[in-house]
Design a protein around this motif. Sequence first.
Motif, mmCIF file in Angstrom:
data_model
loop_
_atom_site.group_PDB
_atom_site.id
_atom_site.type_symbol
_atom_site.label_atom_id
_atom_site.label_comp_id
_atom_site.label_asym_id
_atom_site.label_seq_id
_atom_site.Cartn_x
_atom_site.Cartn_y
_atom_site.Cartn_z
ATOM 1 N N HIS A 102 0.856 -1.187 0.000
ATOM 2 C CA HIS A 102 0.000 0.000 0.000
ATOM 3 C C HIS A 102 0.885 1.227 0.000
ATOM 4 O O HIS A 102 1.930 1.252 0.654
ATOM 5 C CB HIS A 102 -0.905 0.028 1.237
ATOM 6 N N ILE A 103 0.480 2.240 -0.761
ATOM 7 C CA ILE A 103 1.201 3.512 -0.736
ATOM 8 C C ILE A 103 0.193 4.649 -0.794
ATOM 9 O O ILE A 103 -0.800 4.585 -1.526
ATOM 10 C CB ILE A 103 2.215 3.600 -1.905
ATOM 11 N N ILE A 135 4.910 -3.800 -8.181
ATOM 12 C CA ILE A 135 4.042 -4.346 -7.130
ATOM 13 C C ILE A 135 2.614 -4.368 -7.683
ATOM 14 O O ILE A 135 1.804 -3.480 -7.388
ATOM 15 C CB ILE A 135 4.116 -3.493 -5.836
ATOM 16 N N PRO A 136 2.264 -5.360 -8.495
ATOM 17 C CA PRO A 136 0.965 -5.372 -9.187
ATOM 18 C C PRO A 136 -0.240 -5.353 -8.247
ATOM 19 O O PRO A 136 -1.290 -4.812 -8.603
ATOM 20 C CB PRO A 136 1.016 -6.678 -9.990
ATOM 21 N N ASN A 137 -0.114 -5.938 -7.059
ATOM 22 C CA ASN A 137 -1.250 -6.032 -6.144
ATOM 23 C C ASN A 137 -1.292 -4.906 -5.121
ATOM 24 O O ASN A 137 -2.007 -4.986 -4.120
ATOM 25 C CB ASN A 137 -1.231 -7.378 -5.420
ATOM 26 N N ILE A 138 -0.563 -3.818 -5.392
ATOM 27 C CA ILE A 138 -0.526 -2.716 -4.434
ATOM 28 C C ILE A 138 -1.841 -1.935 -4.479
ATOM 29 O O ILE A 138 -2.484 -1.819 -5.526
ATOM 30 C CB ILE A 138 0.663 -1.776 -4.736
ATOM 31 N N SER A 139 -2.265 -1.428 -3.328
ATOM 32 C CA SER A 139 -3.391 -0.488 -3.311
ATOM 33 C C SER A 139 -2.824 0.920 -3.155
ATOM 34 O O SER A 139 -1.803 1.120 -2.490
ATOM 35 C CB SER A 139 -4.367 -0.804 -2.173
ATOM 36 N N ILE A 140 -3.498 1.865 -3.791
ATOM 37 C CA ILE A 140 -3.002 3.240 -3.828
ATOM 38 C C ILE A 140 -4.090 4.173 -3.324
ATOM 39 O O ILE A 140 -5.238 4.118 -3.774
ATOM 40 C CB ILE A 140 -2.573 3.631 -5.255
ATOM 41 N N ILE A 155 -7.474 4.882 -8.565
ATOM 42 C CA ILE A 155 -7.052 5.001 -7.171
ATOM 43 C C ILE A 155 -8.044 4.278 -6.264
ATOM 44 O O ILE A 155 -9.262 4.438 -6.391
ATOM 45 C CB ILE A 155 -6.958 6.484 -6.767
ATOM 46 N N ASP A 156 -7.523 3.492 -5.316
ATOM 47 C CA ASP A 156 -8.392 2.671 -4.462
ATOM 48 C C ASP A 156 -9.315 3.508 -3.585
ATOM 49 O O ASP A 156 -10.491 3.175 -3.430
ATOM 50 C CB ASP A 156 -7.537 1.766 -3.570
#
Length: 449
Positions: A263-264, A299-304, A332-333
């Motif tokens: 997550h970022i 990081i394909p599974n990252i949430s933003i 954007i998540d």
Amino acid sequence: MLNESSQKFFIKTFGCQMNVYDSILISEKIKKLGYIETDNIKEADLILINTCAVRKLAEHKALSELGATKKLKEKNPKLLVGIIGCIAQKLGKKIISDFPFVDFVLGTKEMYKIPFYLQKLENSDISSGSHNILKLSLDEKIEGYKTEHVNSVSAFITIVRGCNNFCTYCIVPFVRGREESRSSKEILEEINAMASNRVKEIVLLGQNVNIFGKDNNESLEDLLYKINNINGIERIRYFTSHPKDVTENFIKNVKDIKKVCEHIHIPFQSGSNKILKSMNRKYTREEYIEKIHMIRKYIPNISITTDIIVGFSGETEKDFNETLDLLETCKIDSIYSFKYSPREGTISYKNFADDVLIIEKERRLKVLNDLANQISLECNNKYISTIQEVLWESISENNNSFIYEGRTRSYKKVFLTLNNKEIKLGEISKVKIIGASVFSLYGEIVKGV
């Protein structure tokens, strides 16, 4: 020990996670003087208001809270009342002028010395009205201030204070001072103490967290590696990342650090290059999109998640539509959205007109949030039928059932209902996601895993 153990203090915190961390640190210092913390302001011998100046609403709430203490002070002249943090730094003498009953006003660096100032107040004649303490210096380097007894599942820890970016709308450089990194030695000592108190997740904080260590020959990457090796810590997060400082080298270096979560939080604030330039954000919409693509490549599974301001000075309908387009382009998540409110002392307050009508700001905010909610639901629906690792942070009882609340590594909130209290807080469980809403996921325990 300065006070009898029967004396109590109440602290009210406004603002971001950094303010929460500061309140914990200050509370620990006050407890060492013999005070006991209370959640009932009416029984307090010492009232502290820890403040945020970033948004006008937060400032209004803090000053209203301060004003409400006047009657308590009239009933108990020995009551000590103090305001600390960003609004104290911003308004200074005006607070004492408007609220003469306030005993001390301590800025963002002076507030860590609160035991010293409480001792001074004890030795003064409070009833004389001439004892008020006003300390606002930003010159001193903050060293040796760390929490000692945090006992929760997830804990905040500030690693960078202040900011050098001078975004035109932002008050932070003026009330928090210039960027200042803590030493990794001190941070690691603090985190080791947290781990011994069963803290499982560390959240590293900074107004611009990715610049950590640039002023003392260290780096965020190296710090993350070192925290990764601390026994007992299961997860690591970091907030907030300025787009210009999230480099490909950084993402490549941290993507394989096991405990760093996917997550970022990377604010874009506006999708219009014209507005971004007025804001002094130091990147374009095209550069932001490129950066998001780069992050997801590694990081394909990252949430933003992101921050967005609507109604900034000079924002036209075209500019606003470019913000909507950027949000949709980047998928954007979730977002934190705000109406622009000029903050006295900032560059935009001095140089730009607040020329977007409030009714138009409110309309744009609603349109933005409607789109953001739609995208959030789409993102969350993708989790249905997947297995996620969830760290349980809280539990409540409702109609003979136990409602657990936790988060995935990607920072998604998850709810779980059980008939029995069979999970302990701080545990990590494998959870199958069976439902989703705009703001959360719903799951069931995967048995036998």
